[in-house]
Write an enzyme that holds these catalytic residues in place. Structure first.
Site, mmCIF file in Angstrom:
data_model
loop_
_atom_site.group_PDB
_atom_site.id
_atom_site.type_symbol
_atom_site.label_atom_id
_atom_site.label_comp_id
_atom_site.label_asym_id
_atom_site.label_seq_id
_atom_site.Cartn_x
_atom_site.Cartn_y
_atom_site.Cartn_z
ATOM 1 N N ARG A 183 -4.023 7.148 -28.588
ATOM 2 C CA ARG A 183 -4.619 6.680 -27.321
ATOM 3 C C ARG A 183 -4.919 5.165 -27.395
ATOM 4 O O ARG A 183 -4.208 4.356 -26.817
ATOM 5 C CB ARG A 183 -5.884 7.480 -27.000
ATOM 6 C CG ARG A 183 -6.346 7.345 -25.552
ATOM 7 C CD ARG A 183 -7.166 6.110 -25.274
ATOM 8 N NE ARG A 183 -8.364 6.039 -26.123
ATOM 9 C CZ ARG A 183 -9.156 4.974 -26.150
ATOM 10 N NH1 ARG A 183 -8.906 3.917 -25.406
ATOM 11 N NH2 ARG A 183 -10.206 4.947 -26.958
ATOM 12 N N ASP A 184 -5.929 4.795 -28.150
ATOM 13 C CA ASP A 184 -6.310 3.370 -28.204
ATOM 14 C C ASP A 184 -5.144 2.530 -28.739
ATOM 15 O O ASP A 184 -4.920 1.401 -28.315
ATOM 16 C CB ASP A 184 -7.541 3.203 -29.118
ATOM 17 C CG ASP A 184 -8.467 2.078 -28.679
ATOM 18 O OD1 ASP A 184 -8.091 1.320 -27.769
ATOM 19 O OD2 ASP A 184 -9.557 1.946 -29.256
ATOM 20 N N HIS A 235 -16.968 3.356 -33.767
ATOM 21 C CA HIS A 235 -15.589 2.991 -33.401
ATOM 22 C C HIS A 235 -15.483 1.473 -33.531
ATOM 23 O O HIS A 235 -16.134 0.747 -32.787
ATOM 24 C CB HIS A 235 -15.374 3.465 -31.959
ATOM 25 C CG HIS A 235 -14.099 3.057 -31.297
ATOM 26 N ND1 HIS A 235 -13.121 3.963 -30.946
ATOM 27 C CD2 HIS A 235 -13.644 1.851 -30.856
ATOM 28 C CE1 HIS A 235 -12.133 3.336 -30.332
ATOM 29 N NE2 HIS A 235 -12.412 2.060 -30.253
ATOM 30 N N HIS A 267 -13.116 -2.189 -34.149
ATOM 31 C CA HIS A 267 -11.834 -2.916 -34.107
ATOM 32 C C HIS A 267 -11.858 -3.999 -35.179
ATOM 33 O O HIS A 267 -12.920 -4.470 -35.583
ATOM 34 C CB HIS A 267 -11.610 -3.514 -32.710
ATOM 35 C CG HIS A 267 -11.164 -2.484 -31.719
ATOM 36 N ND1 HIS A 267 -9.882 -2.410 -31.246
ATOM 37 C CD2 HIS A 267 -11.826 -1.457 -31.144
ATOM 38 C CE1 HIS A 267 -9.774 -1.387 -30.406
ATOM 39 N NE2 HIS A 267 -10.941 -0.793 -30.325
ATOM 40 N N CYS A 313 -7.827 -2.760 -26.120
ATOM 41 C CA CYS A 313 -8.070 -2.305 -24.756
ATOM 42 C C CYS A 313 -7.451 -3.292 -23.770
ATOM 43 O O CYS A 313 -7.717 -4.484 -23.831
ATOM 44 C CB CYS A 313 -9.571 -2.195 -24.508
ATOM 45 S SG CYS A 313 -9.959 -1.814 -22.800
ATOM 46 N N ASN A 351 -7.613 -1.391 -33.722
ATOM 47 C CA ASN A 351 -8.730 -0.699 -34.370
ATOM 48 C C ASN A 351 -8.656 -0.926 -35.871
ATOM 49 O O ASN A 351 -7.606 -1.245 -36.410
ATOM 50 C CB ASN A 351 -8.622 0.807 -34.134
ATOM 51 C CG ASN A 351 -8.762 1.192 -32.678
ATOM 52 O OD1 ASN A 351 -7.872 0.958 -31.882
ATOM 53 N ND2 ASN A 351 -9.887 1.748 -32.345
HETATM 54 N N1 COA Z 1 -6.203 10.001 -13.512
HETATM 55 C C1 COA Z 1 -5.128 9.716 -12.758
HETATM 56 N N2 COA Z 1 -5.185 9.045 -11.616
HETATM 57 C C2 COA Z 1 -6.400 8.660 -11.192
HETATM 58 C C3 COA Z 1 -7.554 8.929 -11.920
HETATM 59 C C4 COA Z 1 -7.423 9.616 -13.123
HETATM 60 N N3 COA Z 1 -8.468 9.888 -13.903
HETATM 61 N N4 COA Z 1 -8.607 8.432 -11.254
HETATM 62 C C5 COA Z 1 -8.119 7.844 -10.139
HETATM 63 N N5 COA Z 1 -6.792 7.977 -10.119
HETATM 64 C C6 COA Z 1 -5.840 7.434 -9.144
HETATM 65 C C7 COA Z 1 -6.168 7.780 -7.713
HETATM 66 O O1 COA Z 1 -5.576 8.998 -7.364
HETATM 67 C C8 COA Z 1 -5.555 6.613 -6.983
HETATM 68 O O2 COA Z 1 -4.166 6.794 -6.925
HETATM 69 P P1 COA Z 1 -3.296 6.221 -5.699
HETATM 70 O O3 COA Z 1 -3.415 4.732 -5.786
HETATM 71 O O4 COA Z 1 -1.936 6.726 -5.976
HETATM 72 O O5 COA Z 1 -3.938 6.802 -4.492
HETATM 73 C C9 COA Z 1 -5.807 5.440 -7.926
HETATM 74 O O6 COA Z 1 -5.945 6.022 -9.209
HETATM 75 C C10 COA Z 1 -7.052 4.658 -7.610
HETATM 76 O O7 COA Z 1 -8.056 5.604 -7.379
HETATM 77 P P2 COA Z 1 -9.539 5.246 -7.117
HETATM 78 O O8 COA Z 1 -10.337 6.477 -6.938
HETATM 79 O O9 COA Z 1 -9.605 4.181 -6.067
HETATM 80 O O10 COA Z 1 -9.878 4.709 -8.522
HETATM 81 P P3 COA Z 1 -10.756 3.525 -8.855
HETATM 82 O O11 COA Z 1 -10.115 2.265 -8.399
HETATM 83 O O12 COA Z 1 -12.152 3.792 -8.505
HETATM 84 O O13 COA Z 1 -10.693 3.644 -10.444
HETATM 85 C C11 COA Z 1 -9.410 3.982 -12.419
HETATM 86 C C12 COA Z 1 -9.559 3.230 -11.125
HETATM 87 C C13 COA Z 1 -10.685 4.114 -13.185
HETATM 88 C C14 COA Z 1 -8.908 5.358 -12.159
HETATM 89 C C15 COA Z 1 -8.363 3.209 -13.180
HETATM 90 O O14 COA Z 1 -8.717 1.862 -13.239
HETATM 91 C C16 COA Z 1 -8.136 3.728 -14.565
HETATM 92 O O15 COA Z 1 -7.586 4.801 -14.756
HETATM 93 N N6 COA Z 1 -8.493 2.940 -15.557
HETATM 94 C C17 COA Z 1 -8.249 3.288 -16.931
HETATM 95 C C18 COA Z 1 -9.270 2.672 -17.814
HETATM 96 C C19 COA Z 1 -8.872 2.820 -19.242
HETATM 97 O O16 COA Z 1 -8.075 3.634 -19.638
HETATM 98 N N7 COA Z 1 -9.432 1.949 -20.087
HETATM 99 C C20 COA Z 1 -9.104 1.888 -21.454
HETATM 100 C C21 COA Z 1 -9.903 2.803 -22.278
HETATM 101 S S1 COA Z 1 -11.621 2.467 -22.346
HETATM 102 ZN ZN ZN Z 2 -11.247 0.861 -28.975
#
Ligand code: COA
Ligand code: ZN
Length: 302
Positions: A13-14, A204, A206, A237, A246
């Site tokens: 994942r990370d 955790h 890095h 990240c 990490n």
């Molecule tokens: N899994 C899959 N899709 C997701 C989701 C999830 N957990 N949560 C939201 N979505 C989708 C929505 O369906 C929407 O899709 P669309 O554009 O096709 O309609 C889109 O993401 C945006 O949705 P929204 O509810 O407006 O999300 P948001 O803008 O409030 O949040 C996140 C966005 C959080 C979902 C997005 O930024 C994200 O997944 N970030 C990942 C963060 C991450 O992995 N960080 C690293 C590890 S710490």
């Molecule tokens: Zn990390």
């Protein structure tokens, strides 16, 4: 008998979320299998996040469906309730929920305020109790935030207490950008262990500034026995500028085993997993100890 330290490999994942080369689910599963063969007791297998935000993690449901059977503790990261529901539907038994210590990091990472993220965390943990799912609650940027700078220990202590009260299985204190030094780790982890005990805490780290194993050492000295690490030191990240990989699993294993702890991990097989990570990503340096470990294997000592 040697005391056990538990390592959760977060490489799949990370480690992979930030790679420019996106791996197919089958390749991600190969890496997970190599880790399981090396004796990793826990692996973070992917995340249920928006594929637009993190394209490399698309298809984590396929990963979960194809995981090697056995006793490995598999978890997947989720950013919100939607991710929780997708993870549970896919058959995940443990989820990692991330809340950063600062407003700006939460906004950049999951587009929520800290209050919203903590409320979401409480809701997910409550649901997890009904579903029989474990929750690993991450306090991200626990020492330093790339946007807001040094983080006050009281903020992390408060959040950790709240997450434990919500019923989190464990709270993982995370140095997301690899900025903490061992003295800071000793200070914060010492305070947390004093207040909450070591059993439900993990760390955790890095290796951005080359202090990853020193930070693990400091936390071990405070009684922590659960650590995240990443095969070959892969990681970073995408939403935290400046973060590199990490702390490498092989470095943590070498240090802990030489200190007399038992990690349950087979180093020659772990090196095979590093080689696979290198082959798959084309972007894996391996840990600081890797050359030494290879020489011991050649000499037949390991
Ligand atoms: N899994 C899959 N899709 C997701 C989701 C999830 N957990 N949560 C939201 N979505 C989708 C929505 O369906 C929407 O899709 P669309 O554009 O096709 O309609 C889109 O993401 C945006 O949705 P929204 O509810 O407006 O999300 P948001 O803008 O409030 O949040 C996140 C966005 C959080 C979902 C997005 O930024 C994200 O997944 N970030 C990942 C963060 C991450 O992995 N960080 C690293 C590890 S710490
Ligand atoms: Zn990390």
């Amino acid at each position: 008998m040697a005391e056990r330290v538990f390592i959760n490999d977060v490489g799949p994942r990370d480690g992979l979320q930030n790679q420019s080369k996106i791996l197919a689910p089958q390749q991600r599963l190969e890496l997970i299998s190599a880790l399981v063969k090396a004796g990793l007791g826990a692996v973070e297998v992917g995340s249920f996040v928006s594929p637009k935000a993190v394209p490399a993690m698309a298809g984590t449901d396929e990963i979960v469906a194809g995981l090697p059977p056995g006793n490995t503790y598999y978890s997947a990261l989720i950013p919100n309730r939607r991710g929780y529901d997708l993870a549970v539907a896919a058959g995940v038994k443990a989820v990692g929920i991330v809340v950063a210590s600062t407003q700006m990091m939460n906004e950049k990472n999951i587009r929520q305020s800290t209050e919203q993220a903590m409320a979401g965390c409480a809701e997910i943990i409550a649901q997890s109790k009904l579903d029989g799912i474990d929750t690993l609650a991450y306090v991200a940027t626990a020492w330093e935030c790339p946007f807001e700078g040094t983080v006050d220990a009281s903020v992390v202590i408060e959040m950790t207490g709240q997450m434990l009260d919500m019923g989190a299985t464990r709270v993982v204190v995370a140095d997301t950008i690899g900025a903490a030094n061992p003295a800071q780790v000793k200070s914060l982890m010492g305070a947390l262990v004093n207040q909450f005990g070591a059993d439900r805490l993990a760390c955790h780290f890095h290796d951005t500034r080359g202090m990853g194993v020193a930070d693990v050492y400091a936390a071990v000295q405070e009684g922590i026995r659960h650590f995240d690490a990443s095969i070959g030191g892969l990681g970073g990240c995408p939403f935290a500028p400046g973060a590199t990989g990490n702390v490498a699993t092989e470095d943590v294993v070498v240090m802990l085993e030489q200190m007399g702890f038992d990690t349950g991990i087979n180093l020659p097989r772990l090196v095979e997993a590093v080689d696979l990570a290198t082959e798959l990503t084309g972007n894996c340096d391996g840990g600081h100890s890797l050359r030494w470990v290879r020489r011991q294997i050649e000499k037949g000592v390991l």
